[in-house]
Design a protein around this motif. Structure first.
Motif, PDB file in Angstrom:
ATOM      1  N   LEU A 223      41.723  52.809  27.584  1.00 32.16           N
ATOM      2  CA  LEU A 223      41.517  53.857  28.639  1.00 32.16           C
ATOM      3  C   LEU A 223      40.275  54.399  28.563  1.00 32.16           C
ATOM      4  O   LEU A 223      39.730  54.823  27.609  1.00 32.16           O
ATOM      5  CB  LEU A 223      42.645  54.957  27.910  1.00 32.16           C
ATOM      6  N   SER A 224      39.720  54.575  29.829  1.00 36.20           N
ATOM      7  CA  SER A 224      38.386  55.164  30.085  1.00 36.20           C
ATOM      8  C   SER A 224      38.637  55.561  31.415  1.00 36.20           C
ATOM      9  O   SER A 224      39.311  55.062  32.403  1.00 36.20           O
ATOM     10  CB  SER A 224      37.202  54.228  29.951  1.00 36.20           C
ATOM     11  N   VAL A 225      37.611  56.410  31.742  1.00 35.08           N
ATOM     12  CA  VAL A 225      37.586  56.964  33.163  1.00 35.08           C
ATOM     13  C   VAL A 225      36.749  55.923  33.984  1.00 35.08           C
ATOM     14  O   VAL A 225      37.485  55.654  35.207  1.00 35.08           O
ATOM     15  CB  VAL A 225      36.542  58.272  33.274  1.00 35.08           C
ATOM     16  N   ILE A 226      36.236  55.166  33.657  1.00 38.45           N
ATOM     17  CA  ILE A 226      35.579  54.026  34.497  1.00 38.45           C
ATOM     18  C   ILE A 226      36.767  53.030  34.785  1.00 38.45           C
ATOM     19  O   ILE A 226      36.997  52.868  36.234  1.00 38.45           O
ATOM     20  CB  ILE A 226      34.292  53.249  33.879  1.00 38.45           C
ATOM     21  N   THR A 227      37.499  52.582  33.898  1.00 34.12           N
ATOM     22  CA  THR A 227      38.642  51.824  34.252  1.00 34.12           C
ATOM     23  C   THR A 227      39.806  52.287  35.048  1.00 34.12           C
ATOM     24  O   THR A 227      40.191  51.841  36.075  1.00 34.12           O
ATOM     25  CB  THR A 227      39.529  51.386  32.966  1.00 34.12           C
ATOM     26  N   PHE A 228      39.916  53.714  34.956  1.00 33.49           N
ATOM     27  CA  PHE A 228      40.793  54.295  35.956  1.00 33.49           C
ATOM     28  C   PHE A 228      40.260  54.281  37.255  1.00 33.49           C
ATOM     29  O   PHE A 228      40.858  54.186  38.341  1.00 33.49           O
ATOM     30  CB  PHE A 228      41.255  55.877  35.536  1.00 33.49           C
ATOM     31  N   LEU A 229      38.959  54.587  37.419  1.00 37.04           N
ATOM     32  CA  LEU A 229      38.430  54.492  38.658  1.00 37.04           C
ATOM     33  C   LEU A 229      38.620  53.163  39.343  1.00 37.04           C
ATOM     34  O   LEU A 229      38.907  53.107  40.733  1.00 37.04           O
ATOM     35  CB  LEU A 229      36.848  54.972  38.684  1.00 37.04           C
ATOM     36  N   LYS A 230      38.302  52.021  38.401  1.00 38.19           N
ATOM     37  CA  LYS A 230      38.634  50.690  39.136  1.00 38.19           C
ATOM     38  C   LYS A 230      40.006  50.363  39.499  1.00 38.19           C
ATOM     39  O   LYS A 230      40.277  49.786  40.586  1.00 38.19           O
ATOM     40  CB  LYS A 230      38.118  49.669  37.957  1.00 38.19           C
ATOM     41  N   THR A 337      47.616  37.064  43.563  1.00 42.89           N
ATOM     42  CA  THR A 337      46.415  36.109  43.827  1.00 42.89           C
ATOM     43  C   THR A 337      45.217  37.031  44.137  1.00 42.89           C
ATOM     44  O   THR A 337      44.050  36.787  44.024  1.00 42.89           O
ATOM     45  CB  THR A 337      46.731  35.168  44.850  1.00 42.89           C
ATOM     46  N   LEU A 338      45.377  38.152  45.041  1.00 40.34           N
ATOM     47  CA  LEU A 338      44.254  39.100  45.232  1.00 40.34           C
ATOM     48  C   LEU A 338      43.736  39.702  44.166  1.00 40.34           C
ATOM     49  O   LEU A 338      42.323  39.658  43.810  1.00 40.34           O
ATOM     50  CB  LEU A 338      44.601  39.947  46.079  1.00 40.34           C
ATOM     51  N   GLY A 339      44.429  40.054  43.062  1.00 40.98           N
ATOM     52  CA  GLY A 339      44.099  40.472  41.815  1.00 40.98           C
ATOM     53  C   GLY A 339      43.239  39.438  41.045  1.00 40.98           C
ATOM     54  O   GLY A 339      42.367  39.795  40.423  1.00 40.98           O
ATOM     55  N   ASN A 340      43.873  38.380  41.112  1.00 37.82           N
ATOM     56  CA  ASN A 340      42.913  37.228  40.560  1.00 37.82           C
ATOM     57  C   ASN A 340      41.596  37.250  41.062  1.00 37.82           C
ATOM     58  O   ASN A 340      40.720  36.713  40.540  1.00 37.82           O
ATOM     59  CB  ASN A 340      43.823  35.923  40.852  1.00 37.82           C
ATOM     60  N   THR A 341      41.381  37.087  42.612  1.00 38.65           N
ATOM     61  CA  THR A 341      40.332  37.233  43.357  1.00 38.65           C
ATOM     62  C   THR A 341      39.325  38.192  42.705  1.00 38.65           C
ATOM     63  O   THR A 341      38.113  38.027  42.584  1.00 38.65           O
ATOM     64  CB  THR A 341      40.685  37.121  44.562  1.00 38.65           C
ATOM     65  N   LEU A 342      39.842  39.479  42.613  1.00 44.13           N
ATOM     66  CA  LEU A 342      38.803  40.570  42.423  1.00 44.13           C
ATOM     67  C   LEU A 342      38.565  40.740  41.000  1.00 44.13           C
ATOM     68  O   LEU A 342      37.297  41.459  40.690  1.00 44.13           O
ATOM     69  CB  LEU A 342      40.055  41.946  42.851  1.00 44.13           C
ATOM     70  N   HIS A 343      38.979  40.074  40.042  1.00 41.81           N
ATOM     71  CA  HIS A 343      38.712  40.281  38.812  1.00 41.81           C
ATOM     72  C   HIS A 343      37.395  39.874  38.338  1.00 41.81           C
ATOM     73  O   HIS A 343      36.661  40.313  37.700  1.00 41.81           O
ATOM     74  CB  HIS A 343      39.634  39.474  37.630  1.00 41.81           C
ATOM     75  N   THR A 344      36.718  38.880  39.073  1.00 45.31           N
ATOM     76  CA  THR A 344      35.400  38.487  39.178  1.00 45.31           C
ATOM     77  C   THR A 344      34.419  39.634  39.487  1.00 45.31           C
ATOM     78  O   THR A 344      33.370  39.812  38.918  1.00 45.31           O
ATOM     79  CB  THR A 344      35.060  37.378  39.999  1.00 45.31           C
ATOM     80  N   MET A 346      35.222  42.915  39.438  1.00 42.92           N
ATOM     81  CA  MET A 346      35.795  44.293  38.884  1.00 42.92           C
ATOM     82  C   MET A 346      35.565  44.388  37.315  1.00 42.92           C
ATOM     83  O   MET A 346      35.739  45.093  36.815  1.00 42.92           O
ATOM     84  CB  MET A 346      36.938  44.592  39.270  1.00 42.92           C
ATOM     85  N   ASP A 347      35.334  43.263  36.940  1.00 42.91           N
ATOM     86  CA  ASP A 347      35.281  43.389  35.301  1.00 42.91           C
ATOM     87  C   ASP A 347      36.336  43.823  34.442  1.00 42.91           C
ATOM     88  O   ASP A 347      36.237  44.330  33.630  1.00 42.91           O
ATOM     89  CB  ASP A 347      33.926  43.722  34.892  1.00 42.91           C
ATOM     90  N   LEU A 348      37.704  43.196  34.994  1.00 40.55           N
ATOM     91  CA  LEU A 348      38.818  43.905  34.222  1.00 40.55           C
ATOM     92  C   LEU A 348      39.532  42.354  33.902  1.00 40.55           C
ATOM     93  O   LEU A 348      39.362  41.334  34.511  1.00 40.55           O
ATOM     94  CB  LEU A 348      39.774  44.557  35.216  1.00 40.55           C
ATOM     95  N   SER A 351      44.619  38.477  33.738  1.00 38.85           N
ATOM     96  CA  SER A 351      46.188  38.955  33.924  1.00 38.85           C
ATOM     97  C   SER A 351      46.362  40.198  34.227  1.00 38.85           C
ATOM     98  O   SER A 351      47.735  40.592  34.980  1.00 38.85           O
ATOM     99  CB  SER A 351      46.542  38.320  32.502  1.00 38.85           C
ATOM    100  N   PHE A 352      45.494  41.291  33.796  1.00 40.80           N
ATOM    101  CA  PHE A 352      45.682  42.646  34.281  1.00 40.80           C
ATOM    102  C   PHE A 352      45.801  43.150  35.689  1.00 40.80           C
ATOM    103  O   PHE A 352      46.656  43.464  36.066  1.00 40.80           O
ATOM    104  CB  PHE A 352      44.985  43.740  33.354  1.00 40.80           C
ATOM    105  N   LEU A 353      44.705  42.298  35.996  1.00 39.01           N
ATOM    106  CA  LEU A 353      44.601  42.608  37.617  1.00 39.01           C
ATOM    107  C   LEU A 353      45.644  41.822  38.245  1.00 39.01           C
ATOM    108  O   LEU A 353      46.024  42.423  39.475  1.00 39.01           O
ATOM    109  CB  LEU A 353      43.060  42.339  37.963  1.00 39.01           C
ATOM    110  N   ALA A 354      46.085  40.811  37.934  1.00 43.00           N
ATOM    111  CA  ALA A 354      47.098  40.004  38.662  1.00 43.00           C
ATOM    112  C   ALA A 354      48.344  40.641  38.683  1.00 43.00           C
ATOM    113  O   ALA A 354      49.138  40.923  39.729  1.00 43.00           O
ATOM    114  CB  ALA A 354      47.352  38.581  38.149  1.00 43.00           C
TER     115      ALA A 354
END
Length: 435
Positions: A223-230, A337-344, A346-348, A351-354
């Motif tokens: 949990l962090s402010v940066i992660t919530f913003l992302k 699949t869009l989350g999979n593409t965005l992980h590059t 967003m540095d998250l 599996s979490f972004l998916a």
């Protein structure tokens, strides 16, 4: 004496809804298991091993269109009830505008089997929800309940179908109450919807032994402010994806109905031809059927960067030209699949972004933030609950008054920023915007 009478009535009503909810749950759970097992067999064991079946999709469309044109329209109480309206007809039944014909379930099952067998891009939970409505209508007819209770019966059917189809009984209970209207939960249906959803889930898994697909989040960021913003930024993107899908899917439906003068057979035949052509252009059948393989892959390794767009186009054309099936799993595919593409970018964790995309895209399309959040908790064992809660709220707000089902009523606008009268349907709001 009055208190005793009140408690007696309370327990009588509770008993009635537990019995009716159980009956609906047992029947819908069994029929949903048949749907899931048959779809898996047709899609995984037959179509996946016979690529040539895709060339029969236009002819499957002709058969499907003929069935809906010949047998899909039913007059009840001087009102035309067209089963080709799918989930919209079920929602109208909850609002008391129309009725769900008992034949709707068998027709949508056969239509879904045809679509899956020949490679249309669709899910299956829509068929489970519509069968739920059909079973509820049959139970209602058998017991001859009053008009108010009829609406609750339909909600029970929705809950049982959704809970059994996804292995998510808590989500199913809320989804049945939340699906019909934005900004209002029909809590009078809580007990029967809860019973129907849990019984339906139990029958499907424990009694019939069906195993649902599992998606696992490997790691959740701290949990962090940066992660919530992302997460907020990603959720806005996922909500816009759901809007794009809904607009394209309904736009294709209106265009095809106008071009072919609502001739379901012609619409589906041409739609099938287009899907065949797109499949040949893409060079694979990754975007036909449910696409579960790539959906599962998006949680583990990189998928093609524009896979979400391909699925969006395939599904919009399939359902927009008159084929049938569910829209939740295709939305899961697009979001994951869009989350999979965005992980590059967003540095998250991938599996979490998916997972975030899967839930947020569904939430934006279905306009069911509470059910979407509960679905995340049930699907991912409660991991990252703070992030999923925020994602559902953001996606719900930023998707505006668009959605998978134009018959949804807007009891409360999503925000004061939206100048929309209460009680309007999404369809009417869309028409007024264009005017």
């Amino acid at each position: 004496m009055d208190i005793t009478l009140k408690y007696k009535n309370l327990f009588l009503i509770l008993g009635k809804w537990i019995i009716f909810g159980s009956i609906i749950g047992i029947v819908v759970g069994s029929t949903t298991n048949f749907l899931l097992e048959t779809n898996d067999y047709l899609g995984d064991d037959i179509r996946a091993k016979r690529d040539w079946l895709i060339f029969l999709l236009p002819f499957g469309g002709l058969i499907l269109g003929y069935i809906y044109m010949k047998y899909g329209k039913v007059f009840l109480n001087n009102t035309l009830n067209d089963t080709a309206e799918l989930n919209n007809l079920v929602i109208d039944a909850v609002h008391g505008k129309k009725e769900v014909p008992r034949r709707m379930g068998p027709i949508v099952y056969f239509g879904t089997f045809l679509t899956v067998l020949f490679g249309g891009s669709t899910g299956r939970e829509g068929a489970a929800v519509q069968m739920g409505g059909s079973v509820a209508a049959a139970v209602n007819k058998f017991f001859k309940v009053n008009r108010f209770d009829t609406k609750i019966f339909i909600m029970c059917g929705i809950s049982a179908g959704f809970g059994a189809a996804f292995g998510a009984p808590i989500t199913g209970a809320v989804f049945g109450m939340e699906m019909a209207a934005l900004g209002k939960l029909k809590f009078e249906a809580l007990v029967p919807c809860l019973v129907a959803s849990f019984v339906g889930h139990f029958i499907t898994t424990a009694a019939w032994g069906h195993e649902h697909a599992e998606f696992i989040i490997q790691s959740v960021p701290e949990l962090s402010v940066i992660t919530f913003l992302k997460v907020i930024l990603a959720s806005v993107i996922f909500s816009l994806l759901s809007v794009l899908y809904c607009q394209l899917r309904h736009g294709i439906q209106k265009l095809s109905e106008k071009l072919f003068k609502k001739n379901h057979m012609k619409r589906a035949f041409v739609g099938g031809m287009i899907i065949v052509a797109l499949t040949l252009i893409v060079g694979s059948q990754d975007y036909n059927g449910r696409g579960l393989d790539m959906l599962e892959q998006s949680f583990k390794e990189d998928v093609p960067p524009f896979a979400f767009l391909a699925k969006l186009v395939f599904t919009s054309i399939t359902l927009g030209t008159g084929f049938v099936g569910g829209e939740a799993i295709p939305l899961f595919f697009m979001g994951a699949t869009l989350g999979n593409t965005l992980h590059t970018f967003m540095d998250l964790p991938m599996s979490f972004l998916a997972a975030l995309g899967l839930i947020a895209a569904f939430c934006g399309g279905a306009n069911t933030p509470i059910a979407a959040f509960l679905l995340a908790m049930e699907m991912f064992d409660g991991k990252g609950l703070e992030y999923f809660f925020v994602a559902c709220i953001v996606s719900y707000l930023f998707s505006g008054h668009h959605g998978l089902w134009p018959s949804q009523k807007i009891y409360e606008p999503k925000s004061r920023l939206y100048n929309i009268p209460r009680g309007e349907t999404i369809e009417n709001v869309e028409k007024k915007k264009k005017l």
